[in-house]
Motif scaffolding. Structure first.
Motif, PDB file in Angstrom:
ATOM      1  N   UNK A  54     -28.089 -15.356  -2.331  1.00 39.78           N
ATOM      2  CA  UNK A  54     -26.741 -15.580  -1.423  1.00 39.78           C
ATOM      3  C   UNK A  54     -25.575 -14.521  -1.631  1.00 39.78           C
ATOM      4  N   UNK A  55     -25.575 -15.221  -2.863  1.00 43.17           N
ATOM      5  CA  UNK A  55     -24.586 -13.550  -2.879  1.00 43.17           C
ATOM      6  C   UNK A  55     -24.686 -12.336  -3.197  1.00 43.17           C
ATOM      7  N   UNK A  56     -26.209 -12.238  -3.251  1.00 37.20           N
ATOM      8  CA  UNK A  56     -27.320 -10.465  -3.269  1.00 37.20           C
ATOM      9  C   UNK A  56     -27.169 -10.629  -2.203  1.00 37.20           C
ATOM     10  N   UNK A  57     -27.319 -11.292  -1.653  1.00 41.67           N
ATOM     11  CA  UNK A  57     -28.093 -10.615   0.151  1.00 41.67           C
ATOM     12  C   UNK A  57     -26.447 -10.334   0.657  1.00 41.67           C
ATOM     13  N   UNK A  58     -25.515 -10.589   0.280  1.00 47.08           N
ATOM     14  CA  UNK A  58     -23.961 -10.169   0.695  1.00 47.08           C
ATOM     15  C   UNK A  58     -23.679  -9.011   0.247  1.00 47.08           C
ATOM     16  N   UNK A  59     -24.408  -8.605  -1.014  1.00 54.15           N
ATOM     17  CA  UNK A  59     -23.595  -7.362  -1.619  1.00 54.15           C
ATOM     18  C   UNK A  59     -24.755  -6.633  -0.719  1.00 54.15           C
ATOM     19  N   UNK A  60     -25.861  -6.820  -1.065  1.00 54.55           N
ATOM     20  CA  UNK A  60     -26.885  -5.671   0.010  1.00 54.55           C
ATOM     21  C   UNK A  60     -26.133  -6.278   1.334  1.00 54.55           C
ATOM     22  N   UNK A  61     -25.914  -6.362   2.299  1.00 56.13           N
ATOM     23  CA  UNK A  61     -24.733  -6.487   3.253  1.00 56.13           C
ATOM     24  C   UNK A  61     -23.591  -5.975   3.238  1.00 56.13           C
ATOM     25  N   UNK A  62     -23.202  -6.251   2.188  1.00 56.49           N
ATOM     26  CA  UNK A  62     -21.757  -5.090   2.253  1.00 56.49           C
ATOM     27  C   UNK A  62     -21.780  -3.468   2.228  1.00 56.49           C
ATOM     28  N   UNK A  63     -22.928  -3.509   0.856  1.00 57.04           N
ATOM     29  CA  UNK A  63     -23.083  -1.758   0.356  1.00 57.04           C
ATOM     30  C   UNK A  63     -23.895  -1.070   1.946  1.00 57.04           C
ATOM     31  N   UNK A  64     -24.292  -2.100   2.594  1.00 56.46           N
ATOM     32  CA  UNK A  64     -25.188  -1.422   4.914  1.00 56.46           C
ATOM     33  C   UNK A  64     -23.600  -1.069   4.802  1.00 56.46           C
ATOM     34  N   UNK A  65     -22.906  -1.542   4.918  1.00 59.18           N
ATOM     35  CA  UNK A  65     -21.967  -1.733   5.605  1.00 59.18           C
ATOM     36  C   UNK A  65     -20.731  -0.542   4.966  1.00 59.18           C
TER      37      UNK A  65
END
Length: 240
Positions: free
Chosen positions: A41-52
């Protein structure tokens, strides 16, 4: 029908085996799975933040590019416009060096004291009527100065036209200054010598002159000058 004792024993063994399998998982195994789920879940959230973050950065770059382009366009337009530091109306600015300019107007003649202001403007001269047989002097404005005497130098403005059609052939007004010459001594045509002696300074007179008292009636005699009867309107400005 009811199960036999032997079959029931087998079933009991099977149920206990499954319970042992589900209950036999250690706490460490469950914690590991929970940790793995949290890491995912953390990796998914981190990836989302990077995309944003990437999307925000690209948008910011685009906005900056638009702002810079706008400033450059405004500055270039400002440089293209002529400066008007004095605040004067552009329409009142001087004409370009190669713009055509109107020729300066001829200065008004110096009129004698007490002269009619009409002598300051060029008269309109029309054609005559009928057959002209003799010199005719017609006063148009009566001057209050002394009378012109034979041998004096007189200063005049004049307009000359053909008597029959009124077409202008000569004018001191077009030259921009009056003409000065001796009168009554053969320096001008006989019609002037005879018609202007005795006219008072400040007068405007019309001289209708037959060809024989002007330049002649044929081209050979006139030598390229106007032939036939002529009409002059003469302003006498001075006599000395």
């Amino acid at each position: 029908m009811p199960a036999t004792p032997s079959q029931q024993g087998v079933d009991d063994v099977s149920e206990r085996t499954q319970e042992n399998r589900s209950e036999g998982q250690s706490p460490a195994t469950k914690a590991g799975r929970r940790l793995a789920a949290q890491l995912a879940a953390q990796k998914a959230a981190e990836a989302k933040r990077r995309r944003q973050a990437w999307a925000g950065g690209i948008a910011g770059i685009a906005v900056m590019a638009l702002l810079i382009g706008g400033f450059v366009w405004i500055d270039s337009n400002r440089d293209d416009k002529p400066s008007n530091a004095s605040g004067a109306n552009p329409s009142a600015s001087a004409a370009a060096p190669d713009a055509p300019t109107a020729p300066p107007a001829a200065p008004a003649p110096q009129l004698p004291a007490g002269a009619d202001p009409a002598l300051g403007s060029k008269p309109t001269v029309k054609a005559g009527t009928g057959e002209l047989k003799k010199l005719t002097v017609t006063p148009m404005i009566k001057g209050t100065g002394p009378a012109v005497k034979k041998g004096q130098n007189i200063t005049t403005n004049y307009v000359g036209v053909f008597y029959k059609d009124g077409k202008e052939f000569d004018s001191s007004w077009n030259a921009g200054q009056p003409a000065t010459f001796p009168i009554g001594v053969g320096q001008v045509i006989p019609g002037w010598d005879q018609g202007l002696v005795g006219v008072t300074v400040g007068s405007r007179v019309q001289l209708d002159i037959p060809g024989e008292l002007a330049y002649g009636n044929d081209e050979a005699q006139a030598g390229g000058r106007p032939t036939g009867p002529l009409r002059f309107v003469v302003d006498v400005l001075a006599a000395q």
